[in-house]
Structures are given as C-alpha cells and as structure tokens.
Scaffold this motif. Sequence first.
Motif, PDB file in Angstrom:
ATOM      1  N   ASP A 152      34.033 -14.829 -15.310  1.00 17.57           N
ATOM      2  CA  ASP A 152      35.446 -14.887 -16.196  1.00 17.57           C
ATOM      3  C   ASP A 152      35.278 -15.959 -16.586  1.00 17.57           C
ATOM      4  N   TYR A 153      33.412 -17.286 -16.081  1.00 13.49           N
ATOM      5  CA  TYR A 153      32.879 -18.999 -16.560  1.00 13.49           C
ATOM      6  C   TYR A 153      32.615 -18.743 -17.009  1.00 13.49           C
ATOM      7  N   ILE A 154      31.465 -17.455 -17.510  1.00 12.13           N
ATOM      8  CA  ILE A 154      30.459 -17.185 -18.488  1.00 12.13           C
ATOM      9  C   ILE A 154      30.893 -16.484 -20.026  1.00 12.13           C
ATOM     10  N   THR A 155      31.275 -17.505 -20.303  1.00 12.73           N
ATOM     11  CA  THR A 155      31.515 -17.112 -21.826  1.00 12.73           C
ATOM     12  C   THR A 155      31.022 -16.570 -22.741  1.00 12.73           C
ATOM     13  N   GLY A 156      29.563 -16.320 -22.801  1.00 14.68           N
ATOM     14  CA  GLY A 156      28.784 -15.408 -23.146  1.00 14.68           C
ATOM     15  C   GLY A 156      27.304 -15.839 -23.569  1.00 14.68           C
ATOM     16  N   VAL A 157      26.610 -15.392 -24.270  1.00 10.13           N
ATOM     17  CA  VAL A 157      25.652 -15.670 -24.042  1.00 10.13           C
ATOM     18  C   VAL A 157      25.169 -16.173 -26.162  1.00 10.13           C
ATOM     19  N   PHE A 158      24.275 -17.349 -25.875  1.00 11.66           N
ATOM     20  CA  PHE A 158      23.485 -17.954 -27.090  1.00 11.66           C
ATOM     21  C   PHE A 158      22.450 -18.503 -27.266  1.00 11.66           C
ATOM     22  N   ASP A 159      22.318 -17.884 -28.927  1.00  4.26           N
ATOM     23  CA  ASP A 159      20.995 -18.236 -29.244  1.00  4.26           C
ATOM     24  C   ASP A 159      20.106 -19.497 -29.352  1.00  4.26           C
ATOM     25  N   LEU A 160      18.930 -19.645 -28.905  1.00  2.57           N
ATOM     26  CA  LEU A 160      18.432 -21.509 -28.823  1.00  2.57           C
ATOM     27  C   LEU A 160      17.044 -20.865 -29.098  1.00  2.57           C
ATOM     28  N   ARG A 161      16.715 -20.760 -30.898  1.00  7.15           N
ATOM     29  CA  ARG A 161      15.031 -20.760 -30.446  1.00  7.15           C
ATOM     30  C   ARG A 161      14.700 -19.394 -30.623  1.00  7.15           C
ATOM     31  N   SER A 162      15.238 -18.281 -30.535  1.00 10.55           N
ATOM     32  CA  SER A 162      14.664 -17.062 -29.832  1.00 10.55           C
ATOM     33  C   SER A 162      14.707 -16.812 -28.788  1.00 10.55           C
ATOM     34  N   THR A 163      15.540 -17.780 -27.973  1.00 11.38           N
ATOM     35  CA  THR A 163      15.889 -17.277 -26.222  1.00 11.38           C
ATOM     36  C   THR A 163      17.639 -17.149 -26.228  1.00 11.38           C
ATOM     37  N   LEU A 164      17.644 -16.353 -25.244  1.00 10.25           N
ATOM     38  CA  LEU A 164      18.984 -16.132 -25.107  1.00 10.25           C
ATOM     39  C   LEU A 164      19.931 -16.957 -23.661  1.00 10.25           C
ATOM     40  N   ILE A 165      21.007 -17.602 -23.787  1.00  9.76           N
ATOM     41  CA  ILE A 165      21.245 -19.337 -22.897  1.00  9.76           C
ATOM     42  C   ILE A 165      22.480 -18.500 -22.431  1.00  9.76           C
ATOM     43  N   PRO A 166      22.945 -18.210 -21.200  1.00  6.77           N
ATOM     44  CA  PRO A 166      24.032 -18.479 -21.113  1.00  6.77           C
ATOM     45  C   PRO A 166      25.104 -19.400 -20.979  1.00  6.77           C
ATOM     46  N   LEU A 167      26.103 -19.390 -21.535  1.00  9.43           N
ATOM     47  CA  LEU A 167      27.059 -20.564 -21.833  1.00  9.43           C
ATOM     48  C   LEU A 167      27.945 -20.375 -20.759  1.00  9.43           C
ATOM     49  N   VAL A 168      27.939 -21.424 -19.257  1.00  5.12           N
ATOM     50  CA  VAL A 168      29.368 -21.890 -18.131  1.00  5.12           C
ATOM     51  C   VAL A 168      29.844 -22.171 -19.058  1.00  5.12           C
ATOM     52  N   ASP A 169      31.374 -22.042 -18.486  1.00  3.54           N
ATOM     53  CA  ASP A 169      33.031 -22.726 -19.205  1.00  3.54           C
ATOM     54  C   ASP A 169      33.122 -23.579 -17.848  1.00  3.54           C
ATOM     55  N   LEU A 170      32.684 -24.445 -17.765  1.00  2.02           N
ATOM     56  CA  LEU A 170      32.466 -25.635 -16.549  1.00  2.02           C
ATOM     57  C   LEU A 170      33.762 -25.842 -16.097  1.00  2.02           C
ATOM     58  N   CYS A 171      34.495 -25.590 -16.671  1.00  2.00           N
ATOM     59  CA  CYS A 171      36.617 -25.858 -16.330  1.00  2.00           C
ATOM     60  C   CYS A 171      37.065 -24.588 -15.708  1.00  2.00           C
ATOM     61  N   LYS A 172      36.942 -23.004 -15.925  1.00  2.00           N
ATOM     62  CA  LYS A 172      36.606 -22.088 -15.139  1.00  2.00           C
ATOM     63  C   LYS A 172      36.009 -21.960 -13.939  1.00  2.00           C
ATOM     64  N   TRP A 173      34.640 -22.126 -13.912  1.00  2.00           N
ATOM     65  CA  TRP A 173      34.064 -22.413 -13.052  1.00  2.00           C
ATOM     66  C   TRP A 173      34.617 -23.044 -11.794  1.00  2.00           C
ATOM     67  N   ILE A 174      35.160 -24.164 -12.075  1.00  2.00           N
ATOM     68  CA  ILE A 174      35.129 -25.315 -10.918  1.00  2.00           C
ATOM     69  C   ILE A 174      37.066 -25.004 -10.269  1.00  2.00           C
ATOM     70  N   GLY A 175      37.488 -24.170 -11.802  1.00  2.00           N
ATOM     71  CA  GLY A 175      38.843 -24.044 -10.945  1.00  2.00           C
ATOM     72  C   GLY A 175      40.166 -24.991 -11.692  1.00  2.00           C
ATOM     73  N   ILE A 176      40.277 -25.479 -13.108  1.00  2.00           N
ATOM     74  CA  ILE A 176      40.958 -26.443 -12.751  1.00  2.00           C
ATOM     75  C   ILE A 176      41.038 -25.960 -14.058  1.00  2.00           C
ATOM     76  N   SER A 177      42.830 -26.079 -14.577  1.00  2.00           N
ATOM     77  CA  SER A 177      43.762 -26.023 -16.044  1.00  2.00           C
ATOM     78  C   SER A 177      43.229 -25.972 -17.462  1.00  2.00           C
ATOM     79  N   THR A 178      42.272 -25.808 -18.277  1.00  2.00           N
ATOM     80  CA  THR A 178      42.057 -26.745 -19.335  1.00  2.00           C
ATOM     81  C   THR A 178      43.286 -27.002 -19.733  1.00  2.00           C
ATOM     82  N   TYR A 179      43.130 -28.011 -20.528  1.00  2.00           N
ATOM     83  CA  TYR A 179      43.980 -28.505 -20.976  1.00  2.00           C
ATOM     84  C   TYR A 179      43.264 -28.730 -23.007  1.00  2.00           C
TER      85      TYR A 179
END
Length: 311
Positions: free
Chosen positions: A60-87
């Motif tokens: 659930d802490y992986i929001t998805g992937v994005f394309d950076l100059r032809s490289t797919l990079i996973p995107l981590v939502d640190l708020c979810k990974w840490i386990g805190i409530s997002t403001y």
Amino acid sequence: MAKDHLQKHQLNANEIELIDFRIFETRDNRLYEGIYGINVAKVQEIIKMPEIFEIPASPDYITGVFDLRSTLIPLVDLCKWIGISTYPSNKEKNIIIAQINHIQIGFMVDCVKRIRRISWQNIQPAHFNFSNTTSREKITGVTQVEEGKTLLILDLESIAADLNLTEENNKKQTTPSVKSKFNGIVLFLEDSTSARNLIAKNLTDMGFEIVEAMDGQDGILKLEKLYEKFQESLPHHLRLIISDVEMPKMDGFHFLSQIHNDKRFYNIPVIFNSSICDKYSAQKAKELGAKAYLVKFDTDKFYDEISKILS
C-alpha cells in the motif's frame, strides 16, 4: 557542482549533509510537521509530482511507478510507509529520487526545506520511546535541530530490502553461495536493522563467530573488549572488520582512521559495506586503506571479496 563539493566535504569531516524534508501528519485533528533527513550522497535529484502508473498487487505504500528518462522508478509514499495519518493538503508534493543499493527509488514528501550539515557525534541511535506511531525499526538516527525540534533519519535501506524489485536481486540476498566455511571472529558495524540481520545471517552461514556494533564508537569499544580478551594474539582470532559508512556518533571512515592509528588494530583488514553508490565514497575508502568497498547487498560478491582477502 554544489553536490560534489558537499560530498567531498563530508568525507573529510565527521559530518553528514542531510536534505531536510517534511511530512505533514494529522495529530489530534491538527497539522504536525515531521522533520526528516536523507543523506545528500544518496539523492540524485528532486522533482515535482510526475504522472503515476499503478502497479497491481503492490504494497500500500507503493503509489505506483513513473517514467524518468525512460527508466521506470517505484514511488514510495513515506507517510504510509511510516504508518502515520496523512494531513490533507492541496500543495503539490515533491519527489526525492534516491539511489540506494544500486536501486533508484522515488520518495513522496510534502516539501523539501534545505541542506543541513550535522556532526555524526550529534546524531544518536534511535534508542527512544517516541510518542508518535513511527516504529523504532524505521529510524536509524535522531538529532536535535533549532527550537528543540527533532529530525529523524529514516532507515530507507529497509524499503529497498522490502521491495524485492527483481527476482535475481532477491535471490542474491537470500540464497548464499557459500563454497567453503571459515573460522574466527568478524566484527561488523551496522546501524540499519534490516541490513544487520542480513549481514549476520550471511556471516554465520560462512562459519564466522560474529560480534556486532551499532556505530563507530561502539565498534571501538568492541575492539577494546576483544583486545582485553586476546591481547597480542587478537589478529589470529579477529579475521576481519566489516563496516557501514553512515552511522550515528562516528561514521565508518573515521572509525577506520582511528583504528589505523592504533598499532594493536592496524593490521586487521577492513571492508566497507554501504548503501552509498557514489564514486567519492569508494575512492575515500581506498585512500584510507580499506581492503574493499562493497555496495549492499550481493551475497556472491560479499563471499568472493572475503575469500580473496582471507586467502
């Protein structure tokens, strides 16, 4: 150029340059601005929120992937990974792109503030009972900043370990290729819980008796205790020292400099095992007299380098 200068400086002093970023948390129905840091040496660039593509069945802490100059990079939502409530906020997020253990990862944060230069002596291990929900295993160090506020250094290596981005990488981390057994003691210095468990397992599988230290200062204390036990015969028992670079209180480079100025420990071989992939760290390790500089974590390279040094 500015990043190059900062990296060279931090290698010459017992200091770390941290990018100060913020994560907004909801506490008691109010905004709480958490202060966090990541080593400049691991950061490649900071960008605005890119177009995101979802990944089915990802944590659930992986929001998805994005394309950076032809490289797919996973995107981590640190708020979810840490386990805190997002403001809830309408402000555009920042993405910190870091390279950890040869893996590019994007970390979503609320804002990036500044670069801080902090002495390792002022960074303490996360031995505390924190009032929020951030678990101790996700923090490698803490330090005080202005107005008595606390900056947390997250154990981002554990995200790289958890992601298992490729089957081949996962296989290398969990399937040791031990061809022969060793004996003797290995002292290893490591502040990351996930990395410490992995290194301890591999060294034990290789037949070593292990002594663990949490940072450079703790490593010196463990060396002194080993010397009290074995005296002049210490090099016959302590076969090797394996050290991380980034550690609270005293980093790996200053640990090595200190023991190389002590004739009791000078001849004990040292290998650095770090998540930092930049050329300056490897070059500095060589200049200081380390036998090898490894990037975490390839079990075959780990085994081969130890075999070569001890043969």
